[in-house]
Motif scaffolding. Structure first.
Motif, PDB file in Angstrom:
ATOM      1  N   ASP A  35       9.611  -2.719   1.447  1.00 53.24           N
ATOM      2  CA  ASP A  35       9.463  -4.048   0.989  1.00 53.24           C
ATOM      3  C   ASP A  35       8.016  -4.200   0.879  1.00 53.24           C
ATOM      4  OD1 ASP A  35      12.080  -3.979   1.533  1.00 53.24           O
ATOM      5  OD2 ASP A  35      12.132  -5.667   3.185  1.00 53.24           O
ATOM      6  N   VAL A  36       7.876  -5.355   0.035  1.00 53.30           N
ATOM      7  CA  VAL A  36       6.598  -5.930  -0.518  1.00 53.30           C
ATOM      8  C   VAL A  36       6.474  -7.206  -0.187  1.00 53.30           C
ATOM      9  CG1 VAL A  36       4.717  -5.972  -2.257  1.00 53.30           C
ATOM     10  CG2 VAL A  36       6.100  -4.135  -1.893  1.00 53.30           C
TER      11      VAL A  36
ATOM     12  N   THR B 134      -4.069   6.138   2.492  1.00 49.90           N
ATOM     13  CA  THR B 134      -4.464   4.568   2.905  1.00 49.90           C
ATOM     14  C   THR B 134      -5.673   4.086   2.242  1.00 49.90           C
ATOM     15  OG1 THR B 134      -3.271   4.969   5.140  1.00 49.90           O
ATOM     16  CG2 THR B 134      -4.782   2.989   4.772  1.00 49.90           C
ATOM     17  N   ASP B 135      -6.932   5.053   2.100  1.00 52.16           N
ATOM     18  CA  ASP B 135      -8.015   4.642   1.690  1.00 52.16           C
ATOM     19  C   ASP B 135      -7.918   4.459   0.141  1.00 52.16           C
ATOM     20  OD1 ASP B 135      -7.715   7.091   1.253  1.00 52.16           O
ATOM     21  OD2 ASP B 135      -9.713   7.919   1.393  1.00 52.16           O
ATOM     22  N   ARG B 136      -7.403   5.406  -0.701  1.00 56.63           N
ATOM     23  CA  ARG B 136      -7.210   5.325  -1.818  1.00 56.63           C
ATOM     24  C   ARG B 136      -6.326   4.138  -2.398  1.00 56.63           C
ATOM     25  NH1 ARG B 136      -5.891  10.631  -4.760  1.00 56.63           N
ATOM     26  NH2 ARG B 136      -7.754  10.988  -3.647  1.00 56.63           N
ATOM     27  N   ALA B 137      -5.141   3.792  -1.307  1.00 56.95           N
ATOM     28  CA  ALA B 137      -4.334   2.391  -1.728  1.00 56.95           C
ATOM     29  C   ALA B 137      -5.184   1.280  -1.518  1.00 56.95           C
ATOM     30  CB  ALA B 137      -3.336   2.580  -0.829  1.00 56.95           C
ATOM     31  N   PHE B 138      -6.219   1.060  -0.587  1.00 54.74           N
ATOM     32  CA  PHE B 138      -6.941  -0.196  -0.304  1.00 54.74           C
ATOM     33  C   PHE B 138      -8.019  -0.070  -1.701  1.00 54.74           C
ATOM     34  CE2 PHE B 138      -6.017   0.082   4.237  1.00 54.74           C
ATOM     35  CZ  PHE B 138      -5.615  -1.154   4.308  1.00 54.74           C
ATOM     36  N   ALA B 139      -8.308   0.970  -2.123  1.00 57.01           N
ATOM     37  CA  ALA B 139      -9.361   1.096  -3.090  1.00 57.01           C
ATOM     38  C   ALA B 139      -8.659   0.290  -4.497  1.00 57.01           C
ATOM     39  CB  ALA B 139      -9.837   2.448  -3.438  1.00 57.01           C
TER      40      ALA B 139
ATOM     41  N   LEU C  98       0.340  -7.306  -8.264  1.00 53.21           N
ATOM     42  CA  LEU C  98       1.562  -6.436  -8.152  1.00 53.21           C
ATOM     43  C   LEU C  98       1.665  -5.570  -9.087  1.00 53.21           C
ATOM     44  CD1 LEU C  98       4.428  -8.776  -6.809  1.00 53.21           C
ATOM     45  CD2 LEU C  98       3.699  -6.594  -5.811  1.00 53.21           C
ATOM     46  N   ARG C  99       1.417  -5.873 -10.281  1.00 50.03           N
ATOM     47  CA  ARG C  99       1.728  -5.188 -11.611  1.00 50.03           C
ATOM     48  C   ARG C  99       0.580  -4.103 -11.540  1.00 50.03           C
ATOM     49  NH1 ARG C  99       2.592 -10.395 -14.336  1.00 50.03           N
ATOM     50  NH2 ARG C  99       0.484 -10.275 -14.847  1.00 50.03           N
ATOM     51  N   THR C 100      -0.713  -4.503 -11.195  1.00 45.68           N
ATOM     52  CA  THR C 100      -1.721  -3.501 -11.304  1.00 45.68           C
ATOM     53  C   THR C 100      -1.661  -2.453 -10.203  1.00 45.68           C
ATOM     54  OG1 THR C 100      -3.111  -5.441 -12.378  1.00 45.68           O
ATOM     55  CG2 THR C 100      -4.191  -3.434 -11.645  1.00 45.68           C
ATOM     56  N   VAL C 101      -1.319  -3.016  -9.115  1.00 46.10           N
ATOM     57  CA  VAL C 101      -1.168  -1.928  -7.908  1.00 46.10           C
ATOM     58  C   VAL C 101      -0.002  -1.169  -7.892  1.00 46.10           C
ATOM     59  CG1 VAL C 101      -1.089  -1.760  -5.298  1.00 46.10           C
ATOM     60  CG2 VAL C 101      -2.455  -3.496  -6.367  1.00 46.10           C
TER      61      VAL C 101
ATOM     62  N   LEU D  57       0.789  -1.174  -0.046  1.00 46.64           N
ATOM     63  CA  LEU D  57      -0.126  -0.119  -0.056  1.00 46.64           C
ATOM     64  C   LEU D  57       0.958   1.112   0.087  1.00 46.64           C
ATOM     65  CD1 LEU D  57      -2.660  -1.065   2.675  1.00 46.64           C
ATOM     66  CD2 LEU D  57      -2.807  -1.272   0.179  1.00 46.64           C
ATOM     67  N   HIS D  58       2.044   1.191   0.624  1.00 48.26           N
ATOM     68  CA  HIS D  58       2.790   2.353   0.898  1.00 48.26           C
ATOM     69  C   HIS D  58       3.601   3.039  -0.540  1.00 48.26           C
ATOM     70  CE1 HIS D  58       2.985   1.685   5.483  1.00 48.26           C
ATOM     71  NE2 HIS D  58       1.924   1.927   5.125  1.00 48.26           N
ATOM     72  N   ARG D  59       3.720   1.640  -1.174  1.00 48.37           N
ATOM     73  CA  ARG D  59       4.561   1.955  -2.448  1.00 48.37           C
ATOM     74  C   ARG D  59       3.683   2.598  -3.435  1.00 48.37           C
ATOM     75  NH1 ARG D  59       8.932  -1.998  -5.231  1.00 48.37           N
ATOM     76  NH2 ARG D  59      10.182  -2.383  -3.368  1.00 48.37           N
TER      77      ARG D  59
END
Length: 507
Positions: A498-499, A452-457, A482-485, A445-447
């Motif tokens: 890290d992921v 935070t809310d937009r990353a979850f979406a 991974l590729r889409t987020v 999410l951080h990358r």
């Protein structure tokens, strides 16, 4: 033009000589005293062998001095000394400006491969070539070893590698401790096909690739020793003049120091990645009823994100992901200790995930009082398609199926080490046949750089958009997410975050 007396001229040259500690001013050493012709004062030579020079000639050139020592007819006794000094200064400024621009571009590179490419481009500009290659082969044998070409495809580099090493100028530099006492400092081959002892294979490859001359330099420093060598190729018989050789030698000296620093960074990064990888499972267990896949992306300094999947009694499976605060060797070591402890607690009391994390929190508070961590542990029963979960400050798992894509509900709790005594209730998650449960760390999410809310979406949308053809493979699902987020190579690019993804698909 004003006449400059000999005393003033001496003072100017003395002032310039005192500035040699600037590094690039070493270029002054090649020039003769005022009044004697040299390569720098001569008019810029015409295009050689069809090669269009990219190094500009001095902006001003003095009239050539006759062989007898008398000034040329166009020069007057009063103007010749001042014009000659002005010419020298203009030439020095031109060369120093060129070196400054090229070294500035090199200094902006922060990756070893990028720096090697910049070295080839700048060197080609300085010697008047269009193609070349650099071989990185540190003399200490610790690597990394690589070959990068400029204007040469991978197949071209393969052809060159078929030539006996001793027949190539770059090979001779590498094998004779180039740049060190007793070794060559440069190898110029102005006309390959005119050389009597040219290796037949070298002649064949040169004819196929279309080069007829070469100029090679070693890449070595006193501190790091030999790092490699670079060679530039000419389409026609040619060689750089003394001025060009001096300039490219100064540039190579600076570039080698920069490469030595990047080499140490690359080695440290590789060491950290290897150490972190060795602390994680080398293979995932094979358990009837589930398919497992994991993906991990480590930052350049190494981080504390981890995952685990271990068989437990009664055909159960322990699933865990977590993250330790900090980065670097200390975070990697703490991650290894925390993961090893969790495995022990999971074997002893894995049926109760809350007890596992409670023991882990106590251990962390006693042994790592200045560090905190997030963790998610699940006791998985594949036969029942059920996971009992307990989380400590960790993001909720994501369930991906044909009929639903939703985040699992988990209890809200603080990270480990943040409270005097950690405890939170566990939750049960039941999956349908064919559904995949995705566990991940916050680095995903951080990358994104989003709130935070937009990353979850974004994560939810990526999971919902997994193509139907990929849903039977948990590894393909993890790759797609991974590729889409993290589009545009963000999933592979270096980052402080890290992921980790752990995908569990129920059959």
């Amino acid at each position: 033009m004003l006449d400059i007396s000999s005393r003033v001229r001496v003072h100017v040259e003395t002032l310039l000589a005192t500035q040699n500690d600037m590094g690039v001013c070493d270029a002054f050493e090649q020039y003769a005293p005022v009044g004697k012709p040299d390569a720098m004062n001569a008019p810029h030579p015409p295009k050689v062998a069809g090669i269009d020079s990219t190094v500009p000639p001095p902006a001003h050139t003095a009239a050539p001095v006759a062989a007898s020592g008398a000034p040329a007819a166009s020069a007057t006794p009063t103007s010749a000394p001042g014009a000659l000094l002005q010419d020298r200064l203009a030439g020095w400024v031109s060369d120093l400006t060129t070196l400054h621009e090229l070294t500035e571009r090199l200094a902006r590179t922060d990756a070893l491969t990028e720096a090697l490419k910049e070295l080839l481009r700048a060197g080609a500009a300085l010697v008047g070539a269009q193609r070349g290659l650099v071989v990185l082969e540190p003399g200490d044998g610790l690597g990394p070893d690589t070959t990068i070409g400029l204007g040469l495809a991978r197949a071209d580099l393969g052809h060159i590698e078929t030539v006996p090493r001793s027949a190539l100028s770059i090979g001779r530099l590498l094998d004779t401790a180039a740049g060190l006492p007793g070794g060559d400092t440069e190898v110029a081959e102005p006309d390959l096909f005119a050389e009597k002892g040219l290796d037949p294979r070298h002649r064949e490859v040169a004819a196929r690739l279309g080069y007829a001359a070469s100029y090679a330099l070693p890449l070595s420093t006193e501190g790091a020793g030999r790092l490699g060598a670079a060679v530039w190729l000419y389409a026609e018989p040619a060689e750089p003049d003394a001025r060009r050789r001096h300039l490219v030698g100064l540039y190579a000296r600076c570039a080698t120091e920069h490469l030595a620093r990047l080499l140490e960074v690359e080695r440290t990064r590789a060491c950290m990645a290897t150490m972190a990888q060795e602390l994680l499972p080398t293979r995932l267990p094979r358990i009837a009823g589930v398919q497992l896949a994991a993906r991990r992306r480590t930052g350049p300094r190494g981080g504390g994100d981890w995952y685990d999947a271990l068989p437990l009694p009664d055909a159960a499976l322990g699933l865990a992901v977590g993250s330790v605060t900090g980065s670097g060797p200390s975070a990697v070591a703490a991650m290894g200790r925390l993961r090893a402890s969790l495995r022990a607690y999971a074997v002893m009391e894995g049926e109760d995930p809350v007890a596992v994390l409670s023991d882990l929190e106590l251990l962390l508070r006693l042994t790592e009082p200045a560090r905190s961590a997030t963790a998610l542990f699940g006791y998985c029963e594949p036969a029942l398609r059920k996971i009992t979960l307990a989380g400590a400050g960790h993001s909720p798992p994501l369930v991906i199926g044909e009929r639903r894509t939703e985040f699992a509900e988990t209890s809200v709790s603080a990270p480990l080490g943040m409270l005097a005594c950690w405890e939170a209730p566990s939750v049960e998650l039941e999956a349908e046949p064919g559904e995949t449960v995705l566990l991940y760390t916050d680095g995903l999410l951080h990358r994104t750089g989003d709130p935070t809310d937009r990353a979850f979406a974004r994560l939810h949308a990526a999971a919902a958009g997994v193509p139907r053809a990929l849903r039977r493979d948990p590894g393909a699902i993890a790759d797609h997410v991974l590729r889409t987020v993290l589009p545009g190579g963000l999933d592979e690019a270096d980052s402080d975050e890290d992921v980790v993804l752990l995908a569990v698909r129920f059959e």
